[in-house]
Write a protein that holds these residues in place. Structure first.
Motif, short mmCIF file in Angstrom:
data_model
loop_
_atom_site.label_atom_id
_atom_site.label_comp_id
_atom_site.label_asym_id
_atom_site.label_seq_id
_atom_site.Cartn_x
_atom_site.Cartn_y
_atom_site.Cartn_z
N TYR A 50 -29.14 29.93 -48.50
CA TYR A 50 -30.12 29.37 -49.43
C TYR A 50 -31.53 29.39 -48.82
O TYR A 50 -32.49 29.71 -49.50
N TRP A 96 -32.77 32.88 -49.04
CA TRP A 96 -33.12 33.21 -50.43
C TRP A 96 -34.46 32.60 -50.82
O TRP A 96 -35.27 33.24 -51.48
N SER A 145 -31.36 23.21 -48.46
CA SER A 145 -30.67 23.93 -47.38
C SER A 145 -30.52 23.06 -46.14
O SER A 145 -29.50 23.13 -45.45
#
Length: 75
Positions: A16, A19, A60
């Motif tokens: 995450y 990303w 995250s």
């Protein structure tokens, strides 16, 4: 079983955060002119360190902390 869930949460937290750092940014642009061949880069213009901010990476960080706790203290 808890260690497996912890490992999955740690991997999800890392993925995450990657990303978030790479999302919605052009990583390459075609050269604008033949004179600026040295300026072609994969780094976005004026990105700065905003992608490392707490607000963007809070989910995250939470996943990483919970996953690490399960890995350390899970049975």
């Amino acid at each position: 079983m808890l260690k497996l869930i912890g490992a999955i949460l740690v991997m999800a937290g890392v993925l995450y955060s990657v990303w978030v750092a790479l999302s919605h940014r052009k990583l390459s642009q075609p050269p604008r002119s033949s004179d600026n061949e040295n300026s072609v880069s994969l780094e976005p213009d004026r990105q700065g360190l905003r992608f490392l901010g707490l607000k963007q990476n809070l989910p995250s960080i939470i996943l990483l902390v919970i996953g690490a706790a399960l890995l350390l203290y899970g049975d």
